[in-house]
Scaffold this active site. Structure first.
Site, PDB file in Angstrom:
ATOM      1  N   GLU A 189      13.365 -25.071 -11.184  1.00 51.28           N
ATOM      2  CA  GLU A 189      13.244 -23.647 -10.834  1.00 51.28           C
ATOM      3  C   GLU A 189      14.592 -22.944 -10.665  1.00 51.28           C
ATOM      4  O   GLU A 189      14.885 -22.386  -9.617  1.00 51.28           O
ATOM      5  CB  GLU A 189      12.376 -23.500  -9.571  1.00 51.28           C
ATOM      6  CG  GLU A 189      10.954 -24.017  -9.792  1.00 51.28           C
ATOM      7  CD  GLU A 189      10.155 -24.219  -8.509  1.00 51.28           C
ATOM      8  OE1 GLU A 189      10.562 -23.728  -7.451  1.00 51.28           O
ATOM      9  OE2 GLU A 189       9.113 -24.898  -8.575  1.00 51.28           O
ATOM     10  N   ASN A 244      12.689 -28.421 -15.144  1.00 49.82           N
ATOM     11  CA  ASN A 244      11.291 -28.152 -14.785  1.00 49.82           C
ATOM     12  C   ASN A 244      11.159 -26.760 -14.173  1.00 49.82           C
ATOM     13  O   ASN A 244      11.962 -26.376 -13.322  1.00 49.82           O
ATOM     14  CB  ASN A 244      10.864 -29.215 -13.752  1.00 49.82           C
ATOM     15  CG  ASN A 244       9.377 -29.210 -13.453  1.00 49.82           C
ATOM     16  OD1 ASN A 244       8.550 -29.192 -14.361  1.00 49.82           O
ATOM     17  ND2 ASN A 244       9.027 -29.237 -12.172  1.00 49.82           N
ATOM     18  N   HIS A 287       1.249 -23.855 -12.759  1.00 50.60           N
ATOM     19  CA  HIS A 287       0.434 -23.428 -11.609  1.00 50.60           C
ATOM     20  C   HIS A 287      -0.203 -22.110 -12.031  1.00 50.60           C
ATOM     21  O   HIS A 287       0.492 -21.103 -12.179  1.00 50.60           O
ATOM     22  CB  HIS A 287       1.315 -23.214 -10.373  1.00 50.60           C
ATOM     23  CG  HIS A 287       1.920 -24.483  -9.861  1.00 50.60           C
ATOM     24  ND1 HIS A 287       1.169 -25.471  -9.257  1.00 50.60           N
ATOM     25  CD2 HIS A 287       3.191 -24.931  -9.875  1.00 50.60           C
ATOM     26  CE1 HIS A 287       1.965 -26.472  -8.915  1.00 50.60           C
ATOM     27  NE2 HIS A 287       3.195 -26.175  -9.284  1.00 50.60           N
ATOM     28  N   GLU A 335       2.693 -29.876 -13.400  1.00 49.20           N
ATOM     29  CA  GLU A 335       2.115 -29.609 -12.071  1.00 49.20           C
ATOM     30  C   GLU A 335       0.871 -28.731 -12.168  1.00 49.20           C
ATOM     31  O   GLU A 335       0.678 -27.814 -11.368  1.00 49.20           O
ATOM     32  CB  GLU A 335       3.152 -28.892 -11.180  1.00 49.20           C
ATOM     33  CG  GLU A 335       4.491 -29.591 -11.084  1.00 49.20           C
ATOM     34  CD  GLU A 335       5.474 -28.927 -10.119  1.00 49.20           C
ATOM     35  OE1 GLU A 335       5.074 -28.019  -9.363  1.00 49.20           O
ATOM     36  OE2 GLU A 335       6.650 -29.330 -10.118  1.00 49.20           O
ATOM     37  N   ASP A 357      -2.418 -26.742 -11.859  1.00 53.08           N
ATOM     38  CA  ASP A 357      -3.607 -26.457 -11.050  1.00 53.08           C
ATOM     39  C   ASP A 357      -4.083 -25.051 -11.397  1.00 53.08           C
ATOM     40  O   ASP A 357      -3.314 -24.239 -11.893  1.00 53.08           O
ATOM     41  CB  ASP A 357      -3.389 -26.645  -9.533  1.00 53.08           C
ATOM     42  CG  ASP A 357      -2.109 -26.061  -8.987  1.00 53.08           C
ATOM     43  OD1 ASP A 357      -1.614 -25.062  -9.549  1.00 53.08           O
ATOM     44  OD2 ASP A 357      -1.592 -26.590  -7.980  1.00 53.08           O
TER      45      ASP A 357
END
Ligand code: G3I
Length: 318
Positions: free
Chosen positions: A127, A168, A204, A234, A236
């Protein structure tokens, strides 16, 4: 699911925590049965693993790596350079630039060498890019400038030449200024000889919020053409912003999971697909948003949801 994934030469994984592996045997059985990769959700973050200048605590990370080895699973290491979950001795520290460099170098080399040979891929930098594609003014940017990114990859490579090294991030999955910035960043690193092997797309997302498949595919494709490996790191899918009935929400969620995996399977360098949590019981989303949610493949009791069946169907039929 893990057997089907193997037929596609794909890692299928999820974020894990030693806490639930110790206390919830159904969860640990589910993890070992269904997944062939895990990533520590918090266990390898700086605050946990290096709480004081001269003290490392590898116990939680080790528990996960041991579990993975016992069950024939690969491990993603997460995370070396990030500005959250940092201990006070770092965030409140007063050091010179030279000392900050030494601190970051020592941290990366100690953690990566501790796990040398046991980590498939490390999230080296996490990030670091803004929505508009520029570099974020992170803690390490502030202390060391943009060159900390190249240094971090270099130090990680020196400590474990066989681990794949990843950048990432979240929100740069489709085509937008952020993914353009990430592309420019990783291409620039490659051009200057910095050892980077891949890009992690966190994913996400929420109902109505997922990147269009065509954009995701184009973005993955251009990164693959640089010779980089791509992981969905990651994923979701939040339900809480939708007003539809539950059955509709779960069906839409299943479509989004299936679509993202389908794009991953169509790009030859997309090698791993991970969700951020094993079951809805262990998702970070309700704590973060303050509202109940069900963003993962299994419900709170570990019962597979439509999203799980959509993934299995896709893996079985492609
Ligand atoms: O374990 C302590 C507990 O002892 C203490 O009493 C409690 C009080 O605050 O905190 C607990 O630690 C929390 C930890 O999660 C364990 O669950 C931290 O406060 C909390 O900040 C931490 O949040 C994690 C967050 O990253 C920050 O590290 C989330 O679980 C985790 O899901 C989240 O994951 C990030 C990825 O690393 C990077 N990408 C985005 C993703 C979601 O934010």
């Amino acid at each position: 699911m893990r057997l089907l994934a193997k037929q596609h030469d794909l890692f299928i994984g999820t974020a894990a925590d030693p806490g639930y592996l110790q206390n919830d045997s159904a969860a640990s059985q589910l993890l070992a049965r269904e997944f062939n990769m895990l990533v520590p959700e918090v266990a390898m973050k700086w605050e946990i693993i290096h709480p004081e200048p001269e003290r490392y605590d590898f116990s939680r990370g080790d528990a996960l790596v041991t579990f993975a080895r016992q069950h024939g699973m690969a491990v993603r290491g997460h995370v070396l350079v990030w500005d959250l979950q940092m201990p006070a001795w770092v965030t409140n520290g007063q050091f010179t630039r030279q000392e900050w460099m030494q601190i970051l170098c020592t941290h990366i080399k100690s953690v990566v060498s501790h796990y040398r040979g046991q980590i498939y891929a490390w999230d080296v930098v996490n990030e670091a890019v803004n929505q508009d594609g520029t570099l974020r003014n992170t803690f390490w940017m502030n202390k060391l400038g943009p060159e900390h990114i190249a240094m971090a990859f270099q130090w990680a490579r020196e400590a474990d030449p066989n681990a794949k090294l990843f950048y990432n991030d979240n929100g740069g999955e489709g085509l937008n200024p952020k993914s353009q910035g990430i592309y420019a960043l990783v291409q620039g690193l490659q051009q200057t000889g910095v050892p980077i092997d891949g890009v992690g797309m966190q994913m996400h997302t929420s109902l109505g919020g997922a990147p269009p498949a065509i954009e995701l595919s184009a973005n993955m494709q251009r990164l693959a053409e640089l010779g980089l490996e791509i992981h969905i790191t990651e994923m979701d899918v939040r339900l809480q912003y939708s007003t539809s009935d539950n059955e509709t929400k779960l069906a839409q969620q299943a479509d989004i999971y299936q679509q993202v995996l389908s794009v991953c399977l169509s790009v030859h360098n997309c090698k791993a697909f991970l969700t951020w949590g094993l079951t809805d019981r262990y998702s970070w989303i309700p704590g973060f948003t303050g509202k109940p949610d069900a963003p993962l493949l299994y419900d709170k009791d570990g019962v597979p949801k439509p999203a799980y069946f959509a993934i299995v169907k896709l893996l079985a039929n492609q």
